[in-house]
Write a protein that holds these residues in place. Structure first.
Motif, PDB file in Angstrom:
ATOM      1  N   GLY A  92     -23.902 -74.789 -18.187  1.00  0.00           N
ATOM      2  CA  GLY A  92     -23.966 -73.078 -18.741  1.00  0.00           C
ATOM      3  C   GLY A  92     -23.127 -72.772 -19.588  1.00  0.00           C
ATOM      4  N   ILE A  93     -21.831 -72.514 -18.448  1.00  0.00           N
ATOM      5  CA  ILE A  93     -20.858 -72.737 -19.320  1.00  0.00           C
ATOM      6  C   ILE A  93     -19.614 -73.912 -19.375  1.00  0.00           C
ATOM      7  N   ILE A  94     -19.279 -73.768 -21.322  1.00  0.00           N
ATOM      8  CA  ILE A  94     -18.887 -75.059 -21.921  1.00  0.00           C
ATOM      9  C   ILE A  94     -17.465 -74.721 -22.536  1.00  0.00           C
ATOM     10  N   ASP A  95     -16.521 -74.225 -22.386  1.00  0.00           N
ATOM     11  CA  ASP A  95     -14.897 -74.057 -23.034  1.00  0.00           C
ATOM     12  C   ASP A  95     -14.726 -75.159 -23.623  1.00  0.00           C
ATOM     13  N   PRO A  96     -14.447 -75.224 -24.734  1.00  0.00           N
ATOM     14  CA  PRO A  96     -13.344 -76.171 -24.974  1.00  0.00           C
ATOM     15  C   PRO A  96     -11.812 -75.547 -24.556  1.00  0.00           C
ATOM     16  N   THR A  97     -10.945 -76.407 -24.507  1.00  0.00           N
ATOM     17  CA  THR A  97      -9.564 -76.048 -23.495  1.00  0.00           C
ATOM     18  C   THR A  97      -8.468 -76.231 -24.203  1.00  0.00           C
ATOM     19  N   SER A  98      -8.764 -78.103 -25.294  1.00  0.00           N
ATOM     20  CA  SER A  98      -7.564 -78.345 -26.132  1.00  0.00           C
ATOM     21  C   SER A  98      -8.095 -79.120 -27.043  1.00  0.00           C
ATOM     22  N   LEU A  99      -7.030 -79.313 -28.080  1.00  0.00           N
ATOM     23  CA  LEU A  99      -7.135 -80.468 -29.662  1.00  0.00           C
ATOM     24  C   LEU A  99      -6.066 -80.956 -29.739  1.00  0.00           C
ATOM     25  N   PHE A 100      -5.659 -82.392 -28.973  1.00  0.00           N
ATOM     26  CA  PHE A 100      -4.106 -82.903 -29.525  1.00  0.00           C
ATOM     27  C   PHE A 100      -4.617 -84.350 -29.761  1.00  0.00           C
ATOM     28  N   GLU A 101      -3.694 -85.219 -30.397  1.00  0.00           N
ATOM     29  CA  GLU A 101      -3.931 -86.419 -30.808  1.00  0.00           C
ATOM     30  C   GLU A 101      -3.513 -87.233 -29.672  1.00  0.00           C
ATOM     31  N   GLY A 102      -3.616 -87.971 -29.073  1.00  0.00           N
ATOM     32  CA  GLY A 102      -3.225 -89.495 -27.932  1.00  0.00           C
ATOM     33  C   GLY A 102      -2.499 -90.495 -28.863  1.00  0.00           C
ATOM     34  N   PRO A 103      -2.039 -91.317 -27.613  1.00  0.00           N
ATOM     35  CA  PRO A 103      -1.278 -92.195 -28.779  1.00  0.00           C
ATOM     36  C   PRO A 103      -1.758 -93.034 -29.229  1.00  0.00           C
ATOM     37  N   ASP A 104      -3.288 -93.331 -28.716  1.00  0.00           N
ATOM     38  CA  ASP A 104      -3.336 -94.400 -30.430  1.00  0.00           C
ATOM     39  C   ASP A 104      -3.909 -93.174 -31.904  1.00  0.00           C
ATOM     40  N   SER A 105      -3.301 -92.134 -32.035  1.00  0.00           N
ATOM     41  CA  SER A 105      -3.346 -91.531 -33.339  1.00  0.00           C
ATOM     42  C   SER A 105      -5.230 -90.817 -33.351  1.00  0.00           C
ATOM     43  N   GLN A 106      -5.751 -91.253 -32.609  1.00  0.00           N
ATOM     44  CA  GLN A 106      -7.290 -90.444 -31.985  1.00  0.00           C
ATOM     45  C   GLN A 106      -7.041 -88.893 -31.640  1.00  0.00           C
ATOM     46  N   LEU A 107      -7.277 -87.945 -32.442  1.00  0.00           N
ATOM     47  CA  LEU A 107      -8.220 -87.088 -31.973  1.00  0.00           C
ATOM     48  C   LEU A 107      -8.856 -86.636 -31.195  1.00  0.00           C
ATOM     49  N   TYR A 108      -8.522 -85.532 -30.446  1.00  0.00           N
ATOM     50  CA  TYR A 108      -9.531 -85.708 -28.424  1.00  0.00           C
ATOM     51  C   TYR A 108      -9.957 -84.188 -28.261  1.00  0.00           C
ATOM     52  N   LEU A 109     -10.471 -83.749 -27.631  1.00  0.00           N
ATOM     53  CA  LEU A 109     -11.534 -82.293 -27.293  1.00  0.00           C
ATOM     54  C   LEU A 109     -11.201 -82.570 -25.935  1.00  0.00           C
ATOM     55  N   SER A 110     -10.866 -81.930 -25.165  1.00  0.00           N
ATOM     56  CA  SER A 110     -10.616 -81.528 -23.953  1.00  0.00           C
ATOM     57  C   SER A 110     -12.003 -80.342 -23.973  1.00  0.00           C
ATOM     58  N   ILE A 111     -12.471 -80.299 -22.672  1.00  0.00           N
ATOM     59  CA  ILE A 111     -12.982 -79.321 -22.311  1.00  0.00           C
ATOM     60  C   ILE A 111     -13.873 -78.946 -20.965  1.00  0.00           C
ATOM     61  N   CYS A 112     -13.816 -77.331 -19.861  1.00  0.00           N
ATOM     62  CA  CYS A 112     -14.009 -77.371 -19.145  1.00  0.00           C
ATOM     63  C   CYS A 112     -15.527 -76.485 -18.932  1.00  0.00           C
ATOM     64  N   ALA A 113     -15.960 -77.118 -18.112  1.00  0.00           N
ATOM     65  CA  ALA A 113     -17.771 -76.797 -17.921  1.00  0.00           C
ATOM     66  C   ALA A 113     -18.137 -76.631 -16.814  1.00  0.00           C
ATOM     67  N   SER A 114     -18.490 -75.249 -16.673  1.00  0.00           N
ATOM     68  CA  SER A 114     -19.421 -75.300 -15.368  1.00  0.00           C
ATOM     69  C   SER A 114     -20.599 -74.440 -14.698  1.00  0.00           C
ATOM     70  N   GLU A 115     -21.850 -74.683 -13.694  1.00  0.00           N
ATOM     71  CA  GLU A 115     -22.391 -74.751 -14.056  1.00  0.00           C
ATOM     72  C   GLU A 115     -23.037 -72.926 -14.332  1.00  0.00           C
ATOM     73  N   ARG A 116     -22.000 -72.331 -14.160  1.00  0.00           N
ATOM     74  CA  ARG A 116     -22.795 -70.772 -14.257  1.00  0.00           C
ATOM     75  C   ARG A 116     -20.667 -69.722 -15.056  1.00  0.00           C
ATOM     76  N   ASP A 117     -21.082 -69.072 -15.045  1.00  0.00           N
ATOM     77  CA  ASP A 117     -19.576 -67.851 -14.551  1.00  0.00           C
ATOM     78  C   ASP A 117     -18.961 -68.322 -13.459  1.00  0.00           C
ATOM     79  N   TRP A 118     -18.126 -67.734 -12.934  1.00  0.00           N
ATOM     80  CA  TRP A 118     -16.970 -68.965 -12.370  1.00  0.00           C
ATOM     81  C   TRP A 118     -16.702 -67.509 -10.824  1.00  0.00           C
ATOM     82  N   PHE A 119     -18.193 -67.368 -10.497  1.00  0.00           N
ATOM     83  CA  PHE A 119     -18.689 -67.254  -8.993  1.00  0.00           C
ATOM     84  C   PHE A 119     -19.474 -68.091  -8.836  1.00  0.00           C
TER      85      PHE A 119
END
Length: 450
Positions: A260-287
Motif C-alpha cells: 500500500g505504501i510505494i515510495d520512490p527513493t532515488s533516480l540515478f544512472e547505472g554503470p550501463d548508462s541506463q537510468l534506474y529508479l529505486s522504490i521502497c514499498a511496505s504493506e501499510r504505514d510504518w507501524f
C-alpha cells in the motif's frame, strides 16, 4: 577518500545485506515484527565504480506505543557500499552517518552527497553529508519564515545543490554544499494540488532525488492518499517553473502484490548508462508487523522541444498475485465506533458487526484471509466471530465462519482459509461480529488468493 575515526564499519551484526537480481533490476524483500529493527528506504547512486546507498535503519512499533524515552528510539541513516555479482548486489561495508530519516543521495561535482531529515532526537531539521570529505553539517535555510518540511528532492544545480522542497506551494531551494547555507529561490502557488484529509498537506509530495533532462528537472514523487496508502507519480519542472505531474500505471504490480505504501527513493544512472529508479514499498504505514520490498527498476524519459517529458518504467510482474487489503476505517459498521490511528476502528462494549462488506468480485478459488485486531479480553475468551459470505443483493450465503478470541490488548493477526465459489453477479463479503468486549479495535483485513 578518508573516513573519520568515529565512522566504524558495521557488518550489521553479521547479517550481510543483499539485493537479488531480477529480469530488469534488483530486489530485496524483508519482514519485521513489532519491536524489531528494519533496514529500509534505500536511496541509491552509482559512484566511483560502485553502487552506493543511504538507507534508514529504525525500530517498528505499534502506533500507540511510541517510546517514552526518545534516546532509545533507533532511527539511523546508514551509508552502504555494494559489490555487483551475477546474483545481484552484496553489501561490502556500511557506516552509520547520523540519526535521521528520509535520506536522498545524489552525485554532485564528483562527490556523493546525502541529504536527510533529522530524527526525533536530532538537534537540527536537516543535514547534508559529503561522502568524499566525511563531512556532516546541518542545513540552514536563511530565508525568513521558512518551514523545513520533509521529502526534499535534491539535484545538481551547477555550483549549488538545488532542491525541490514541496509542490503546494511549489518551493525550490539552493544550498551551498560547503557551508550548508541555503535560501528559497522559487515560491509559487499550485492551486490544483489537492490536500490529504488526514493531515491537511498536499497530496503530491517528494520522493526520489531529481535529474536534469533537457530544459527540465524531473523526478518521481508519491501521492499520499492516506497514511497507509502512497502511490508514485512522475513530475517535471521547466526552467520557467511550470510544474507537470502524471500518475503512472506501471507501479500497479506492486499494489497487486499487497503493498500500500510505494515510495520512490532515488533516480540515478547505472554503470550501463541506463537510468534506474529505486522504490521502497511496505504493506501499510510504518507501524505494525509487516513486509517490505525494495526494488531497483529501469526508467526511460522521452520528450521533444517545447513539451514536458514523459517517463516509462519497466517492472517485473513476477507470479500473478491478487491481494486486497481493506482498512477498518473504510469499511461499513453497524455499531458505534471511533476511528483511531492509523486506519483503525475501535468499539467499546458494543455488540454487533464492527465491519461488513465491501462486496468484492472475486474469482473462484482458495483464499487466505488475515484479520488484524486487538481485544481487551483474555486470549481464552471468545469475543466475536468472523463470517465469510458470497452475496447477491438482499441475500448472503455463509461460506465459512470462525471464532475470534481475545488478545489481552495486544495487536494480533488471525488467518483463515476460505474456498469461494463465485458466479457472475456475486460478491464476497467479510463480516466481523463482536460480542460486547470492553474494547475491540479492528485495523485491517487482507484477502490473498492462494
Amino acid at each position: 577518500m578518508a573516513w573519520q575515526d568515529d565512522q566504524i564499519s558495521v557488518k550489521n551484526g553479521g547479517n550481510v545485506l543483499r539485493f537479488n537480481r531480477t529480469q530488469s533490476g534488483f530486489e530485496r524483500c524483508s519482514e519485521v515484527k513489532t519491536g524489531g529493527i528494519i533496514d529500509c528506504f534505500f536511496s541509491f547512486a552509482f559512484w566511483c565504480g560502485k553502487y552506493w546507498s543511504a538507507h534508514r535503519r529504525h525500530v517498528i512499533f505499534d502506533p500507540d506505543k511510541w517510546p517514552e524515552d526518545t534516546s532509545s528510539y533507533v532511527s539511523d541513516i546508514v551509508l552502504t557500499c555494494w559489490e555487483e555479482d551475477e546474483g545481484g548486489l552484496t553489501q561490502i561495508e556500511t557506516w552509520v552517518v547520523g540519526s535521521g530519516n528520509d535520506p536522498r543521495v545524489l552525485v554532485f561535482n564528483g562527490d556523493l552527497i546525502i541529504l536527510y531529515r533529522g530524527s526525533l532526537k536530532s538537534e537540527r531539521e536537516y543535514y547534508l553529508y559529503s561522502v568524499s570529505r566525511s563531512d556532516l553539517k546541518p542545513v540552514n535555510i536563511t530565508t525568513p519564515f521558512f518551514n523545513y518540511g520533509k521529502n526534499w528532492a535534491p539535484y545538481c544545480n551547477g555550483k549549488t545543490i538545488g532542491v525541490v522542497h514541496g509542490f503546494d506551494p511549489l518551493v525550490t531551494l539552493d544550498i551551498d554544499p560547503d557551508t550548508g547555507e541555503g535560501s528559497v529561490v522559487c515560491y509559487k502557488d499550485i492551486p490544483w494540488n489537492a490536500r490529504a484529509r488526514h493531515d491537511g498537506f498536499a497530496v503530491h509530495r517528494g520522493g526520489s532525488n531529481a535529474l536534469r533532462f533537457g530544459d527540465y528537472i524531473v523526478g518521481f514523487g508519491h501521492s499520499t492518499i492516506a497514511p497507509y496508502q502512497h502511490y508514485p507519480f512522475f513530475w517535471s519542472l521547466s526552467d520557467r517553473s511550470e510544474l507537470k505531474v502524471s500518475q503512472e500505471e506501471g507501479f500497479v504490480p506492486l499494489v497487486r502484490r499487497g503493498y500500500g505504501i510505494i515510495d520512490p527513493t532515488s533516480l540515478f544512472e547505472g554503470p550501463d548508462s541506463q537510468l534506474y529508479l529505486s522504490i521502497c514499498a511496505s504493506e501499510r504505514d510504518w507501524f505494525y508487523a509487516q513486509k517490505f520490498i525494495e526494488t531497483i527498476i529501469p526508467v526511460k524519459f522521452s520528450g521533444s522541444s517545447g513539451h514536458a517529458p514523459t517517463a516509462q518504467i519497466e517492472m517485473d510482474y513476477g507470479a500473478p498475485t491478487t491481494v486486497r487489503r481493506m482498512f477498518a476505517c473504510d469499511l461499513q459498521s453497524a455499531v458505534e465506533t471511533n476511528i483511531v490511528p492509523y486506519g483503525g476502528r475501535e468499539a467499546r462494549q458494543q455488540k454487533g458487526y464492527i465491519c461488513f462488506g465491501p462486496y468484492l468480485p472475486l474469482e473462484t478459488g482458495h483464499y487466505e484471509i488475515k484479520i488484524r485486531y486487538r481485544c481487551s479480553s483474555d486470549v481464552d475468551v471468545v469475543c466475536g466471530q468472523a463470517d465469510f459470505c458470497r452475496c447477491i443483493p438482499g441475500h448472503a450465503e455463509q461460506l465459512a465462519s470462525a471464532q475470534i478470541m481475545g488478545t489481552n490488548d495486544i495487536i494480533s493477526i488471525v488467518k483463515y482459509a476460505v474456498y469461494a465459489e463465485m458466479e457472475n453477479g456475486e460478491a464476497f463479503e467479510t463480516r466481523v461480529f463482536i460480542d460486547g468486549p470492553s474494547s475491540f479495535t479492528l485495523y485491517d483485513i487482507e484477502i490473498v488468493k492462494v
